[in-house]
Structure formats: C-alpha cells, structure tokens
Design a protein around this motif. Structure first.
Motif, PDB file in Angstrom:
ATOM      1  N   TYR A   2      -5.250   6.377  -0.063  1.00 60.70           N
ATOM      2  CA  TYR A   2      -5.853   5.087   0.264  1.00 60.70           C
ATOM      3  C   TYR A   2      -5.870   4.864   1.770  1.00 60.70           C
ATOM      4  O   TYR A   2      -4.904   5.174   2.466  1.00 60.70           O
ATOM      5  CB  TYR A   2      -5.082   3.953  -0.407  1.00 60.70           C
ATOM      6  CG  TYR A   2      -5.237   3.956  -1.901  1.00 60.70           C
ATOM      7  CD1 TYR A   2      -6.399   3.506  -2.492  1.00 60.70           C
ATOM      8  CD2 TYR A   2      -4.208   4.428  -2.713  1.00 60.70           C
ATOM      9  CE1 TYR A   2      -6.550   3.516  -3.864  1.00 60.70           C
ATOM     10  CE2 TYR A   2      -4.346   4.438  -4.093  1.00 60.70           C
ATOM     11  CZ  TYR A   2      -5.519   3.984  -4.657  1.00 60.70           C
ATOM     12  OH  TYR A   2      -5.671   4.003  -6.016  1.00 60.70           O
ATOM     13  N   LEU A  21       3.741   2.198   6.268  1.00 64.91           N
ATOM     14  CA  LEU A  21       2.702   2.600   5.319  1.00 64.91           C
ATOM     15  C   LEU A  21       2.467   4.108   5.330  1.00 64.91           C
ATOM     16  O   LEU A  21       2.255   4.712   4.280  1.00 64.91           O
ATOM     17  CB  LEU A  21       1.407   1.842   5.594  1.00 64.91           C
ATOM     18  CG  LEU A  21       1.448   0.345   5.279  1.00 64.91           C
ATOM     19  CD1 LEU A  21       0.169  -0.338   5.742  1.00 64.91           C
ATOM     20  CD2 LEU A  21       1.678   0.104   3.798  1.00 64.91           C
ATOM     21  N   TYR A  26       0.184   6.339   2.734  1.00 64.94           N
ATOM     22  CA  TYR A  26      -1.117   5.730   3.007  1.00 64.94           C
ATOM     23  C   TYR A  26      -1.668   6.221   4.339  1.00 64.94           C
ATOM     24  O   TYR A  26      -0.918   6.525   5.267  1.00 64.94           O
ATOM     25  CB  TYR A  26      -1.004   4.204   3.043  1.00 64.94           C
ATOM     26  CG  TYR A  26      -0.593   3.614   1.724  1.00 64.94           C
ATOM     27  CD1 TYR A  26      -1.497   3.486   0.684  1.00 64.94           C
ATOM     28  CD2 TYR A  26       0.723   3.201   1.508  1.00 64.94           C
ATOM     29  CE1 TYR A  26      -1.125   2.956  -0.538  1.00 64.94           C
ATOM     30  CE2 TYR A  26       1.120   2.675   0.286  1.00 64.94           C
ATOM     31  CZ  TYR A  26       0.191   2.555  -0.733  1.00 64.94           C
ATOM     32  OH  TYR A  26       0.574   2.047  -1.935  1.00 64.94           O
TER      33      TYR A  26
END
Length: 75
Positions: A2, A21, A26
């Motif tokens: 993502y 993150l 991510y």
C-alpha cells in the motif's frame, strides 16, 4: 504494498510517521504541503492520505476538497 501519502509542513512529523509506516511494510510518499500531495496523488497509485490541516501553500481542507473532486470526476 500500500502507498500512503504523509502530508505535513513539519518535516520531523513526516519523518517520524514515515519511519513507523515503513517498518510496518507500507510505502510512504512524502509531501510538505497540499500542492505537493495533489501532485503525488495525480502521478502515483495512492491508497491513503494522512494530512495536517494547517499548512502553507494549500491547507488540508483545500487538499481534501481537491482530492474529493478528483475522485468524483474520475468515476
């Protein structure tokens, strides 16, 4: 994987969120004002935008409206 855009004029905040993150797997795309975020969203596949409201150049409210209009016009 993502793609998440982090948009804040405080570079330390962007870096701290990006570190977290990235460690969770991510892909983080960084923007330091709303205009930069619009450019990223226009050129990359983005799954989530995390933004500050009070920023120079283009604030978070205006950014939200632009992203909403872009989504509406693309469908």
């Amino acid at each position: 994987m993502y793609n998440i855009v982090i948009c804040d004029d405080e570079k330390d905040i962007v870096e701290a969120i990006a570190i977290y993150l990235n460690s969770q797997g991510y892909n983080v795309l960084k923007a330091y004002n709303g205009k930069e975020a619009v450019e990223i969203v226009g050129s990359e596949k983005v799954h989530l935008v995390v933004m500050d409201i009070m920023m120079p150049v283009m604030d978070g409210n205006t950014l939200c409206q632009k992203l909403k209009n872009n989504i509406s016009s693309s469908h």
